[in-house]
Design a protein around this motif. Sequence first.
Motif, PDB file in Angstrom:
ATOM      1  N   SER A  16       0.837  -1.206   0.000  1.00  0.00           N
ATOM      2  CA  SER A  16       0.000   0.000   0.000  1.00  0.00           C
ATOM      3  C   SER A  16       0.868   1.250   0.000  1.00  0.00           C
ATOM      4  O   SER A  16       0.576   2.215  -0.710  1.00  0.00           O
ATOM      5  CB  SER A  16      -0.933   0.015   1.210  1.00  0.00           C
ATOM      6  OG  SER A  16      -1.876  -1.027   1.120  1.00  0.00           O
ATOM      7  N   LEU A  20       0.949   4.165  -2.886  1.00  0.00           N
ATOM      8  CA  LEU A  20       0.769   5.578  -2.568  1.00  0.00           C
ATOM      9  C   LEU A  20       1.974   6.404  -3.019  1.00  0.00           C
ATOM     10  O   LEU A  20       1.819   7.494  -3.570  1.00  0.00           O
ATOM     11  CB  LEU A  20       0.532   5.766  -1.064  1.00  0.00           C
ATOM     12  CG  LEU A  20      -0.797   5.243  -0.535  1.00  0.00           C
ATOM     13  CD1 LEU A  20      -0.784   5.190   0.984  1.00  0.00           C
ATOM     14  CD2 LEU A  20      -1.943   6.101  -1.035  1.00  0.00           C
ATOM     15  N   ARG A  25      -3.858   7.514  -6.214  1.00  0.00           N
ATOM     16  CA  ARG A  25      -4.652   8.313  -5.293  1.00  0.00           C
ATOM     17  C   ARG A  25      -6.025   7.682  -5.037  1.00  0.00           C
ATOM     18  O   ARG A  25      -6.970   8.368  -4.689  1.00  0.00           O
ATOM     19  CB  ARG A  25      -4.835   9.711  -5.854  1.00  0.00           C
ATOM     20  CG  ARG A  25      -3.559  10.503  -5.899  1.00  0.00           C
ATOM     21  CD  ARG A  25      -3.799  11.839  -6.582  1.00  0.00           C
ATOM     22  NE  ARG A  25      -2.775  12.826  -6.378  1.00  0.00           N
ATOM     23  CZ  ARG A  25      -1.569  12.822  -6.871  1.00  0.00           C
ATOM     24  NH1 ARG A  25      -1.178  11.818  -7.591  1.00  0.00           N
ATOM     25  NH2 ARG A  25      -0.725  13.803  -6.655  1.00  0.00           N
ATOM     26  N   THR A  28      -7.761   6.935  -0.236  1.00  0.00           N
ATOM     27  CA  THR A  28      -7.618   8.112   0.626  1.00  0.00           C
ATOM     28  C   THR A  28      -7.332   7.719   2.063  1.00  0.00           C
ATOM     29  O   THR A  28      -6.491   8.331   2.718  1.00  0.00           O
ATOM     30  CB  THR A  28      -8.888   8.976   0.560  1.00  0.00           C
ATOM     31  OG1 THR A  28      -9.138   9.302  -0.804  1.00  0.00           O
ATOM     32  CG2 THR A  28      -8.729  10.244   1.362  1.00  0.00           C
ATOM     33  N   SER A  31      -3.666   7.014   2.622  1.00  0.00           N
ATOM     34  CA  SER A  31      -2.818   8.198   2.622  1.00  0.00           C
ATOM     35  C   SER A  31      -2.991   8.993   3.909  1.00  0.00           C
ATOM     36  O   SER A  31      -2.032   9.553   4.435  1.00  0.00           O
ATOM     37  CB  SER A  31      -3.082   9.075   1.394  1.00  0.00           C
ATOM     38  OG  SER A  31      -4.419   9.508   1.364  1.00  0.00           O
TER      39      SER A  31
END
Length: 64
Positions: A16, A20, A25, A28, A31
């Motif tokens: 992951s 990122l 993107r 969310t 992130s």
Amino acid sequence: MKQAEVADAAGISRSSIQRLESGRRDWTHGSVLLQTFYEQEGIVFVRPVDGNGWGLINNSGRES
């Protein structure tokens, strides 16, 4: 820190983090988890200004 260490500490997988960091993107929540982890470690995210991208300030006491 190595990606595997960050992944463990942030509660997400290493793959992951790789997605990122490569610019995807579509996750969310991941992130946000990663940014929250870095902020807890003393990293300050500086918003874009005058057409410049995001910046970082390392207040963690660790070398970059």
